[in-house]
Design a protein around this motif. Structure first.
Motif, PDB file in Angstrom:
ATOM      1  N   TRP A   1      -0.744 -18.241   7.582  1.00 47.24           N
ATOM      2  CA  TRP A   1      -0.830 -17.324   6.445  1.00 47.24           C
ATOM      3  C   TRP A   1       0.517 -16.665   6.152  1.00 47.24           C
ATOM      4  CZ3 TRP A   1      -4.993 -17.825   3.647  1.00 47.24           C
ATOM      5  CH2 TRP A   1      -6.200 -18.203   4.253  1.00 47.24           C
ATOM      6  N   TYR A   2       1.434 -16.742   7.095  1.00 48.13           N
ATOM      7  CA  TYR A   2       2.716 -16.057   6.952  1.00 48.13           C
ATOM      8  C   TYR A   2       3.842 -17.072   7.078  1.00 48.13           C
ATOM      9  CZ  TYR A   2      -0.016 -11.824   7.429  1.00 48.13           C
ATOM     10  OH  TYR A   2      -0.936 -10.813   7.231  1.00 48.13           O
ATOM     11  N   PRO A   3       4.308 -17.612   5.971  1.00 54.57           N
ATOM     12  CA  PRO A   3       5.321 -18.678   6.013  1.00 54.57           C
ATOM     13  C   PRO A   3       6.639 -18.194   6.597  1.00 54.57           C
ATOM     14  CG  PRO A   3       5.054 -17.822   3.781  1.00 54.57           C
ATOM     15  CD  PRO A   3       3.961 -17.214   4.607  1.00 54.57           C
ATOM     16  N   LYS A   4       7.334 -19.104   7.297  1.00 53.87           N
ATOM     17  CA  LYS A   4       8.639 -18.757   7.866  1.00 53.87           C
ATOM     18  C   LYS A   4       9.642 -18.468   6.752  1.00 53.87           C
ATOM     19  CE  LYS A   4       8.048 -21.372  12.150  1.00 53.87           C
ATOM     20  NZ  LYS A   4       8.554 -22.484  12.999  1.00 53.87           N
ATOM     21  N   LYS A   5       9.508 -19.202   5.656  1.00 52.59           N
ATOM     22  CA  LYS A   5      10.337 -18.951   4.479  1.00 52.59           C
ATOM     23  C   LYS A   5       9.415 -18.506   3.351  1.00 52.59           C
ATOM     24  CE  LYS A   5      13.885 -22.363   5.662  1.00 52.59           C
ATOM     25  NZ  LYS A   5      14.617 -23.580   5.207  1.00 52.59           N
ATOM     26  N   GLY A   6       9.796 -17.459   2.679  1.00 52.74           N
ATOM     27  CA  GLY A   6       8.953 -16.966   1.598  1.00 52.74           C
ATOM     28  C   GLY A   6       8.308 -15.646   1.964  1.00 52.74           C
ATOM     29  N   ARG A   7       7.571 -15.068   1.014  1.00 51.56           N
ATOM     30  CA  ARG A   7       6.985 -13.749   1.179  1.00 51.56           C
ATOM     31  C   ARG A   7       5.477 -13.802   0.949  1.00 51.56           C
ATOM     32  NH1 ARG A   7      10.737 -11.720   3.766  1.00 51.56           N
ATOM     33  NH2 ARG A   7       9.860  -9.630   3.434  1.00 51.56           N
ATOM     34  N   VAL A   8       4.799 -12.746   1.420  1.00 52.78           N
ATOM     35  CA  VAL A   8       3.383 -12.542   1.101  1.00 52.78           C
ATOM     36  C   VAL A   8       3.290 -11.190   0.403  1.00 52.78           C
ATOM     37  CG1 VAL A   8       1.037 -12.348   1.954  1.00 52.78           C
ATOM     38  CG2 VAL A   8       2.658 -13.861   3.117  1.00 52.78           C
ATOM     39  N   ILE A   9       2.917 -11.210  -0.869  1.00 51.39           N
ATOM     40  CA  ILE A   9       2.920 -10.008  -1.705  1.00 51.39           C
ATOM     41  C   ILE A   9       1.506  -9.672  -2.155  1.00 51.39           C
ATOM     42  CG2 ILE A   9       3.908  -8.918  -3.764  1.00 51.39           C
ATOM     43  CD1 ILE A   9       5.994  -9.811  -1.677  1.00 51.39           C
ATOM     44  N   LEU A  10       1.174  -8.402  -2.100  1.00 48.10           N
ATOM     45  CA  LEU A  10      -0.082  -7.908  -2.667  1.00 48.10           C
ATOM     46  C   LEU A  10       0.224  -7.073  -3.904  1.00 48.10           C
ATOM     47  CD1 LEU A  10      -2.151  -6.565   0.402  1.00 48.10           C
ATOM     48  CD2 LEU A  10      -1.892  -8.916  -0.402  1.00 48.10           C
ATOM     49  N   HIS A  11      -0.621  -7.197  -4.906  1.00 50.38           N
ATOM     50  CA  HIS A  11      -0.595  -6.271  -6.040  1.00 50.38           C
ATOM     51  C   HIS A  11      -1.935  -5.543  -6.064  1.00 50.38           C
ATOM     52  CE1 HIS A  11      -1.081  -4.983 -10.318  1.00 50.38           C
ATOM     53  NE2 HIS A  11       0.141  -4.567 -10.091  1.00 50.38           N
ATOM     54  N   VAL A  12      -1.882  -4.234  -5.860  1.00 49.98           N
ATOM     55  CA  VAL A  12      -3.089  -3.405  -5.827  1.00 49.98           C
ATOM     56  C   VAL A  12      -3.204  -2.694  -7.166  1.00 49.98           C
ATOM     57  CG1 VAL A  12      -4.307  -1.545  -4.650  1.00 49.98           C
ATOM     58  CG2 VAL A  12      -2.822  -3.090  -3.347  1.00 49.98           C
ATOM     59  N   ASP A  13      -4.308  -2.917  -7.845  1.00 51.70           N
ATOM     60  CA  ASP A  13      -4.511  -2.380  -9.194  1.00 51.70           C
ATOM     61  C   ASP A  13      -5.835  -1.625  -9.227  1.00 51.70           C
ATOM     62  OD1 ASP A  13      -4.309  -1.840 -11.850  1.00 51.70           O
ATOM     63  OD2 ASP A  13      -4.569  -3.905 -12.546  1.00 51.70           O
ATOM     64  N   MET A  14      -5.764  -0.318  -9.470  1.00 50.54           N
ATOM     65  CA  MET A  14      -6.977   0.488  -9.542  1.00 50.54           C
ATOM     66  C   MET A  14      -7.739   0.158 -10.819  1.00 50.54           C
ATOM     67  SD  MET A  14      -6.603   1.981  -6.722  1.00 50.54           S
ATOM     68  CE  MET A  14      -7.937   3.171  -6.754  1.00 50.54           C
ATOM     69  N   ASN A  15      -9.060   0.096 -10.724  1.00 52.60           N
ATOM     70  CA  ASN A  15      -9.890  -0.291 -11.858  1.00 52.60           C
ATOM     71  C   ASN A  15     -10.294   0.921 -12.687  1.00 52.60           C
ATOM     72  OD1 ASN A  15     -11.561  -2.562  -9.605  1.00 52.60           O
ATOM     73  ND2 ASN A  15      -9.766  -2.958 -10.846  1.00 52.60           N
ATOM     74  N   SER A  16      -9.969   0.864 -13.986  1.00 57.56           N
ATOM     75  CA  SER A  16     -10.352   1.928 -14.916  1.00 57.56           C
ATOM     76  C   SER A  16     -10.078   3.297 -14.292  1.00 57.56           C
ATOM     77  CB  SER A  16     -11.837   1.783 -15.274  1.00 57.56           C
ATOM     78  OG  SER A  16     -12.216   2.677 -16.275  1.00 57.56           O
ATOM     79  N   PHE A  17      -8.822   3.505 -13.909  1.00 59.30           N
ATOM     80  CA  PHE A  17      -8.454   4.569 -12.979  1.00 59.30           C
ATOM     81  C   PHE A  17      -8.912   5.965 -13.404  1.00 59.30           C
ATOM     82  CE2 PHE A  17      -5.094   7.442 -11.143  1.00 59.30           C
ATOM     83  CZ  PHE A  17      -5.558   7.384  -9.842  1.00 59.30           C
ATOM     84  N   TYR A  18      -8.526   6.414 -14.595  1.00 58.59           N
ATOM     85  CA  TYR A  18      -8.876   7.783 -14.991  1.00 58.59           C
ATOM     86  C   TYR A  18     -10.391   7.980 -14.994  1.00 58.59           C
ATOM     87  CZ  TYR A  18      -4.034   8.277 -16.705  1.00 58.59           C
ATOM     88  OH  TYR A  18      -2.669   8.337 -16.818  1.00 58.59           O
ATOM     89  N   ALA A  19     -11.105   7.023 -15.588  1.00 55.31           N
ATOM     90  CA  ALA A  19     -12.563   7.136 -15.660  1.00 55.31           C
ATOM     91  C   ALA A  19     -13.181   7.068 -14.262  1.00 55.31           C
ATOM     92  CB  ALA A  19     -13.135   6.035 -16.552  1.00 55.31           C
TER      93      ALA A  19
END
Length: 415
Positions: free
Chosen positions: A4-22
């Protein structure tokens, strides 16, 4: 686990809150859960604009930037609330704290979304396990839904997080592009707005796959350097790292707002310039910065847009100064046509501590004598939400949410 963790390259997460204000409002008041809810600047007025809405409201056709009267026509049972900035700021701060407990490589990009580089987090589990843990913690501790994208770079992680909402987790590898990404309409690609999508559609580029297969030279002629960048992203190429310090790299501070309706009313225009100047001033003070180039943007009724700017001999930061210069620029360049949108931006930014303010003795004494007053007013403004000593009466204080609000608090979670 190493697969799951390549020797070359990155593992990136994008966390996006759903309908945040509401979602924050529903977490604060559980009676709102499951109901059609919208956040708008002026819920008492038909001309208010929808800022965000719950998924129940969206199912009825309610959309961001939709006029309030139209939203209520589509969804008569719609509950409309004013924004509570302090609540959203607190929730954002706690959310980013959860992310920063996983890795120090967290890059907030707005109040409700951020990137994480988890390449060196192998001991915490697989990327999917880490994402599930984050999502559960945000849900259990803050009672807020989120979606997470997992990918080898920021662009693909962003696209992945949009694929399942609410409460989705999506893995998007480069080998998945042909099936998951390329069939999507080109307008759904991050970084492509309505105008760019229209340009691409006009030359028979309708899907992301069409963009991948397009002639790169032709794209560059059509869109400039952005054409090459977009094609690279469509191919899964994005070298930009997750940069925790990116929030401090700013070259300008601005605020813009679309008027409720096209207008030539000088009083309304003047009032909006005052509000925009106040927004810019607030952000300058938060960042302890000053600027000496003032730029305005005017979008007319026919969508024609112009920008005009002036470089000043001295740095400025106060609302009155920004308002005076920006409104004078407007008066010089307004042709009398109805105005749809206005913007004020301060450029040539510098940190206050780095600017040597050249003052003669009398100017220095005058400014020094006011410093205590300015600080007292700022503290009261921070506490009560408005300047209690202002001589100008504002009928719509800071209840209209603005994009700059999100940028003001990106590093709050570190405090």
């Amino acid at each position: 686990m190493s697969k799951w963790y390549p020797k070359k390259g990155r593992v990136i997460l994008h966390v996006d809150m759903n309908s945040f204000y509401a979602s924050v409002e529903a977490a604060y008041n559980p009676e709102l859960k499951g109901k059609a809810l919208a956040i708008a600047g002026n819920p008492e007025e038909r001309r208010g604009i929808i800022v965000t809405s719950s998924y129940e409201a969206r199912a009825k056709g309610v959309k961001t930037t939709m006029p309030l009267w139209e939203a209520r026509r589509l969804c008569p049972e719609l509950i409309v609330m004013r924004p509570n900035f302090e609540r959203y700021r607190t929730a954002s701060k706690e959310m980013f704290k959860i992310l920063s407990e996983v890795t120090p490589f967290v890059q907030p990009v707005s109040i409700d979304e951020g990137y994480m580089d988890i390449t060196d987090c192998e001991e915490q589990g697989s990327p999917l396990q880490i994402a599930e843990t984050i999502q559960k913690r945000i849900a259990n501790e803050l009672d807020l839904p989120s979606s997470i994208g997992i990918a080898p770079n920021k662009f693909l992680a962003k696209m992945a997080s949009d694929m399942k909402k609410p409460m989705g987790i999506t893995v998007l590898r480069k080998r998945d592009l042909q099936n998951k990404l390329w069939p999507l309409p080109v307008g759904e690609m991050y970084g492509i707005g309505a105008k760019t999508a229209e340009k691409l559609n006009n030359v028979q580029i309708f899907t992301i796959k069409d963009l991948v297969e397009a002639d790169s030279y032709y794209l560059k002629r059509l869109l400039g350097i952005n054409g090459e960048r977009l094609q690279n992203r469509a191919n899964g190429i994005d070298p930009n790292p997750v940069d925790p310090d990116a929030i401090h790299d700013f070259k300008s501070i601005g605020s813009s707002e679309t008027l409720p309706q096209d207008t030539t009313d000088e009083n309304e225009i003047r009032k909006l310039f005052r509000q925009l100047s106040r927004n810019v001033t607030r952000r300058l003070k938060r960042k302890q910065s000053v600027g000496r180039n003032v730029q305005i943007m005017i979008r007319f009724f026919d969508r024609k847009t112009i920008t005009r700017s002036i470089k000043l001999p001295d740095f400025i930061e106060e609302e009155d100064d920004i308002f005076t210069v920006s409104y004078e620029l407007f008066e010089q360049h307004w042709n009398g046509d109805p105005v749809r949108l206005l913007g004020v931006t301060i450029q040539d930014i510098a940190e206050k501590k780095e600017v040597a303010h050249q003052l003669d003795l009398f100017t220095y004494e005058k400014e020094a004598s006011k410093e205590g007053l300015y600080q007292a007013i700022d503290k009261l403004t921070e506490k009560y939400g408005k300047n209690p000593f202002t001589t100008i009466k504002h009928t719509e204080e800071d209840n209209q949410p603005r994009t700059s609000f999100q940028k003001d608090f990106l590093d709050d979670y570190k405090k």
